[in-house]
Motif scaffolding. Structure first.
Motif, short mmCIF file in Angstrom:
data_model
loop_
_atom_site.label_atom_id
_atom_site.label_comp_id
_atom_site.label_asym_id
_atom_site.label_seq_id
_atom_site.Cartn_x
_atom_site.Cartn_y
_atom_site.Cartn_z
N LEU A 119 -5.36 -7.72 6.30
CA LEU A 119 -5.80 -6.42 5.38
C LEU A 119 -5.06 -6.73 4.09
N ARG A 158 -4.69 1.67 1.45
CA ARG A 158 -4.43 2.85 2.64
C ARG A 158 -4.62 2.28 3.93
N GLU A 159 -5.66 1.38 4.15
CA GLU A 159 -5.73 0.85 5.29
C GLU A 159 -4.55 -0.12 5.90
N THR A 189 -2.01 2.57 7.06
CA THR A 189 -2.02 2.86 8.15
C THR A 189 -1.83 1.93 9.35
N GLU A 223 -8.47 1.55 -1.50
CA GLU A 223 -8.96 1.75 -0.13
C GLU A 223 -8.33 0.79 0.95
#
Length: 464
Positions: free
Chosen positions: A380, A364-365, A368, A361
């Motif tokens: 992140l 994916r962030e 992005t 997860e």
């Protein structure tokens, strides 16, 4: 935090004997041969457990023993025409190499059976004094299984059922066929130590009882091991230790799951037996570790080419997210939502599959944020790397992993790949786009993926 206790067969709240400290003993290797995949499973499982307990602020005293004297060792040394000490030293060195390549941290202490002979003899003497053991006229010493009222509690077995359902080797020196050996009289020319019962050597079970209590005390928090050790080894440890000390031996028993190869039990007779170094000679060590971490520590793992391919693809996704991001670590008074979720699932009996879901997860962030050129990407990515470290993952330079420089057996060398890229650049310059596409497709078929940007062409290696 809750941990599944093999003894009670349920998850229980974990409260260590001493606040802030964890005492843990894990049965290590009998060093007569190279470590195999089953050993890797136990190594990695308890390495993750140790890493996470320390991350949660515990001072962990992790003891993993070495059995450096037993029948298999003496037999193998005799077959090799070498001393048993030469064999064990060589195998211990190889074991340390294997665990280092799998990113397994060394235990706090690594006692050897031969270094605790006096402690073993003392425990046997105590058991004899208390009536739990007896010296036979052949120089062996045996444990009286029926004397210990709770024998079988770890495995939920009844003594009479064991006797009726088991093939017990007949030994005229035993009072009862279920009794097991604590001290073995030495055969002529065999390695031995002096004892009140004559020259001999310890039995396997008593070694762990003596080493664990010497290192951690009469009672300690966690005892771990492989799935095949619950009976008779750990059952016998409980009987010996609790009879000798009169105290509870271990509060929480933990056992890792088995390794299966193509859905079959791993065994030499089936020809599907792999040593760690066999596997690492063909596959990236971190990919192998990822495969071992991706299943819950109590679950069986299926080892196959397909499972390794999937593990590489998954790890590639995580490293691809980290690629090209300048990691920025910032202090925060409050844990992020990702870290809270990670902690929540790991507190639930070290649920690594769910912990990996948190990493994906995050990845994916990160992706992005990279696409949006957000200033959140470095933060992140830093968290992804930090949480990965708790599982012993994502500590390589991303480009190093993605280029597969740690993977032996690459389809092409780096120079050959760069030469292909140069040919493709030349073809594009000559407007021979069909040739350029053919080169790209040729490399893609080998798992070598090209990435074009304004800075030029780069490549990564991923599972075909």
């Amino acid at each position: 935090m809750h941990i599944y206790n093999t003894l009670t067969r349920r998850k229980e709240p974990f409260t260590p004997l001493v606040a802030g400290k964890v005492s843990m003993y894990v049965c290590g290797m009998t060093v007569y041969d190279y470590c195999h995949l089953g050993h890797a499973r136990v190594m990695v499982a308890f390495d993750v457990i140790t890493r996470y307990l320390r991350e949660r602020g515990y001072d962990v005293n992790y003891v993993r023993n070495i059995t450096d004297i037993d029948d298999k060792i003496l037999k193998r040394a005799d077959e090799n025409g070498e001393s048993f000490t030469a064999l064990t030293e060589r195998m211990i060195a190889a074991m340390h190499e294997d665990e280092a390549r799998l990113f397994v941290l060394p235990p706090s202490h690594e006692p050897r059976a031969t270094g605790h002979i006096a402690d073993i003899v003392a425990m046997i003497e105590t058991l004899i004094e208390k009536g739990f053991a007896y010296a036979a006229d052949n120089g062996d010493v045996y444990y009286r299984v029926r004397k210990f009222a709770d024998y079988g509690k770890l495995n939920n077995r009844q003594l009479d059922d064991m006797r009726s359902g088991a093939r017990v080797e007949v030994d005229v020196h035993k009072e009862d066929p279920l009794d097991f050996v604590l001290w073995k009289a030495a055969k002529p020319g065999e390695a031995h130590w002096a004892s009140p019962w004559g020259n001999g050597r310890p039995g396997w079970h008593i070694e762990c009882s003596a080493m664990s209590t010497c290192c951690l005390g009469d009672t300690f928090d966690i005892h771990g091991g492989g799935p095949d050790l619950t009976f008779p080894h750990h059952e016998n440890e409980i009987a010996q230790s609790e009879a000798a000390t009169g105290k509870t031996y271990v509060n929480t028993w933990m056992h890792a799951g088995a390794v299966r190869v193509n859905q079959e039990k791993m065994s030499k007779s089936l020809g599907n037996f792999f040593t760690i170094r066999d596997v690492l000679s063909e596959h990236d060590p971190e990919v192998v570790r990822f495969l071992l971490v991706a299943s819950h520590y109590r679950s069986a793992i299926n080892y196959s080419v397909d499972s390794l391919t999937e593990a590489r693809k998954s790890l590639t996704r995580l490293y691809t997210a980290l690629e090209g991001v300048a990691i920025v670590t910032t202090a925060s008074s409050e844990p992020s939502a990702h870290r809270q979720r990670f902690t929540q699932v790991m507190d639930d009996d070290f649920n690594t599959p769910e912990a990996l879901a948190v990493l994906f997860e995050l990845a994916r962030e990160v992706n992005t944020a990279k696409q949006e050129k957000s200033d959140q990407a470095p933060k992140l990515a830093a968290e992804l790397k930090q949480l990965g470290a708790i599982l012993g993952l994502l500590q390589q330079v991303p480009q190093t992993f993605l280029k597969g420089t740690q993977q032996q057996g690459m389809p092409l060398t780096e120079s050959e790949i760069e030469a292909k890229i140069a040919q493709r650049i030349e073809a594009k310059a000559n407007r021979d786009f069909a040739q350029a596409d053919a080169i790209r497709d040729e490399l893609a078929a080998l798992g070598i993926i090209l990435k074009d940007s304004r800075e030029g062409t780069s490549w990564v290696l991923q599972a075909p």
